[in-house]
Design an enzyme around this catalytic site. Structure first.
Site, PDB file in Angstrom:
ATOM      1  N   CYS A 101      54.497 108.840  62.714  1.00 49.73           N
ATOM      2  CA  CYS A 101      54.036 110.225  62.764  1.00 49.73           C
ATOM      3  C   CYS A 101      55.119 111.136  62.183  1.00 49.73           C
ATOM      4  O   CYS A 101      56.296 111.013  62.537  1.00 49.73           O
ATOM      5  CB  CYS A 101      53.745 110.619  64.213  1.00 49.73           C
ATOM      6  SG  CYS A 101      53.376 112.383  64.407  1.00 49.73           S
ATOM      7  N   HIS A 129      60.067 102.773  75.678  1.00 50.12           N
ATOM      8  CA  HIS A 129      58.934 103.251  74.878  1.00 50.12           C
ATOM      9  C   HIS A 129      59.250 103.045  73.393  1.00 50.12           C
ATOM     10  O   HIS A 129      60.385 103.278  72.957  1.00 50.12           O
ATOM     11  CB  HIS A 129      58.667 104.730  75.159  1.00 50.12           C
ATOM     12  CG  HIS A 129      57.399 105.231  74.557  1.00 50.12           C
ATOM     13  ND1 HIS A 129      57.299 105.609  73.233  1.00 50.12           N
ATOM     14  CD2 HIS A 129      56.158 105.385  75.075  1.00 50.12           C
ATOM     15  CE1 HIS A 129      56.050 105.988  72.980  1.00 50.12           C
ATOM     16  NE2 HIS A 129      55.344 105.860  74.078  1.00 50.12           N
ATOM     17  N   GLU A 131      58.694 104.699  70.765  1.00 46.72           N
ATOM     18  CA  GLU A 131      59.246 105.863  70.066  1.00 46.72           C
ATOM     19  C   GLU A 131      60.725 106.039  70.367  1.00 46.72           C
ATOM     20  O   GLU A 131      61.525 106.356  69.479  1.00 46.72           O
ATOM     21  CB  GLU A 131      58.485 107.137  70.455  1.00 46.72           C
ATOM     22  CG  GLU A 131      58.993 108.364  69.705  1.00 46.72           C
ATOM     23  CD  GLU A 131      58.371 109.665  70.162  1.00 46.72           C
ATOM     24  OE1 GLU A 131      59.052 110.701  70.059  1.00 46.72           O
ATOM     25  OE2 GLU A 131      57.199 109.645  70.616  1.00 46.72           O
ATOM     26  N   SER A 228      50.118 104.476  77.124  1.00 46.18           N
ATOM     27  CA  SER A 228      50.160 105.708  76.335  1.00 46.18           C
ATOM     28  C   SER A 228      50.934 106.769  77.110  1.00 46.18           C
ATOM     29  O   SER A 228      50.481 107.246  78.152  1.00 46.18           O
ATOM     30  CB  SER A 228      48.738 106.199  76.049  1.00 46.18           C
ATOM     31  OG  SER A 228      48.746 107.546  75.607  1.00 46.18           O
ATOM     32  N   SER A 272      45.759 109.347  71.662  1.00 42.70           N
ATOM     33  CA  SER A 272      45.380 108.121  70.943  1.00 42.70           C
ATOM     34  C   SER A 272      44.019 107.584  71.391  1.00 42.70           C
ATOM     35  O   SER A 272      43.652 106.463  71.026  1.00 42.70           O
ATOM     36  CB  SER A 272      46.461 107.050  71.123  1.00 42.70           C
ATOM     37  OG  SER A 272      46.806 106.886  72.483  1.00 42.70           O
TER      38      SER A 272
END
Length: 316
Positions: A101, A129, A131, A228, A272
């Protein structure tokens, strides 16, 4: 027998954000451009429905690059990857497309800038996580310290408190993160923060929409995956407003006993989660209740992100 009445407050915005839309499109375009199979390192986004749909089209999801054969294209997920992943793909001469992203890429650039400037970086986020792993992997080990809580912020002891910067995971609770930042700026008045907040517009908007409907709800359903981050934060936001909340991946997971006696329910979806799952939940509720549906819009989103150059011909 007549069905009991149920007022549904449907949060807007909800569901897919621009980064998720782009990542899914990248996999679909890669399949069109290169043909199946296209490998994807890690779930492209955190949603089993999306992953299974793409698997049906020829995508193969793996956890690590060493599971990818030498002669197939690979896509990196929307969450971002450490620098050693594209470096290894280059070494193996793999054809790869990065679906990170752009708002996560912005944080990566901030981290690189702070590192070059000589700052030690505090990253506010959740250990493990993808990210966070990807962001911390933009610089050398030890250049970033992870801050998961207000307690961490109160107790962290950097070697050089005068040379600090902070960044955040893009999918955090806005309120919780503000509390952590407040502690860090109190303890380290010279700490450098991002010019523009790292928590993404979609995360912020979805949390604000939950706050807007929570005061009118008896219960709130968040449609999203248990892995998520932004979906789980929506549950937390609702609970902090005093509204019992549940995270469900699909209509089949609704706990009907939990809804007994409820007259008003809120529904939202993580960034998502596709809209088809929202509509399935509403349909399931309609089978049990006489439903009155009210959409509550708190923001309009018109953000779009460009497809990577390697796939733009296919997109056209």
């Amino acid at each position: 027998m007549s069905k009991p009445s149920l007022h549904i407050l449907l949060a807007a915005p909800r569901g897919f954000c621009a980064g998720v839309d782009r990542a899914i499109k990248i996999v679909e375009l890669a399949l069109e451009r290169f043909g199946a199979p296209v490998y994807v390192r890690h779930e492209i986004v955190h949603n089993r429905h999306v992953v299974e749909e793409l698997e049906g089209k020829g995508a193969v999801f793996v956890e690590e690059l060493d599971e990818v054969p030498d002669d197939v294209p690979v896509v990196f997920s929307a969450h971002g990857v450490p620098k050693n992943i594209p470096a290894e793909a280059d070494r193996r001469k793999l054809m790869y497309v990065d679906a990170t992203c752009p708002l996560v890429s912005k944080v990566h650039r901030e981290v690189e800038h702070h590192d070059r400037t000589g700052y030690h970086i505090l990253m506010i986020g959740h250990a493990g996580h993808p990210e966070v792993i990807g962001t911390m992997g933009q610089v050398a080990d030890g250049a970033i310290t992870l801050i998961e809580s207000e307690e961490d912020a109160e107790t962290v002891q950097p070697k050089d408190p005068a040379n600090l910067a902070y960044v955040t995971q893009t999918t955090l609770s806005v309120d919780d993160t503000a509390g952590i930042v407040e502690i860090l700026t109190r303890r380290f008045p010279d700490i450098h923060g991002p010019r523009k907040e790292d928590i993404c517009y979609a995360t912020t908007n979805r949390q604000e929409s939950v706050k807007a409907i929570a005061e009118r709800c008896d219960r709130l359903l968040v449609i999203g995956a248990p892995n998520s981050s932004n979906s789980r934060r929506l549950v937390e936001v609702s609970e902090k407003q005093g509204v019992p909340s549940r995270l469900v991946q699909k209509a089949a997971e609704i706990d009907w006993e939990w809804l007994k006696g409820v007259t008003t329910i809120g529904i939202t979806a993580g960034a998502s989660a596709p809209e088809v799952l929202v509509q399935e939940v509403i349909s399931a509720l309609s089978e049990h209740y006489d439903v009155q549906l009210e959409e509550v819009e708190t923001a309009r989103e018109a953000v779009t992100f460009k497809i990577p150059a390697a796939l733009r011909d296919s997109a056209a």
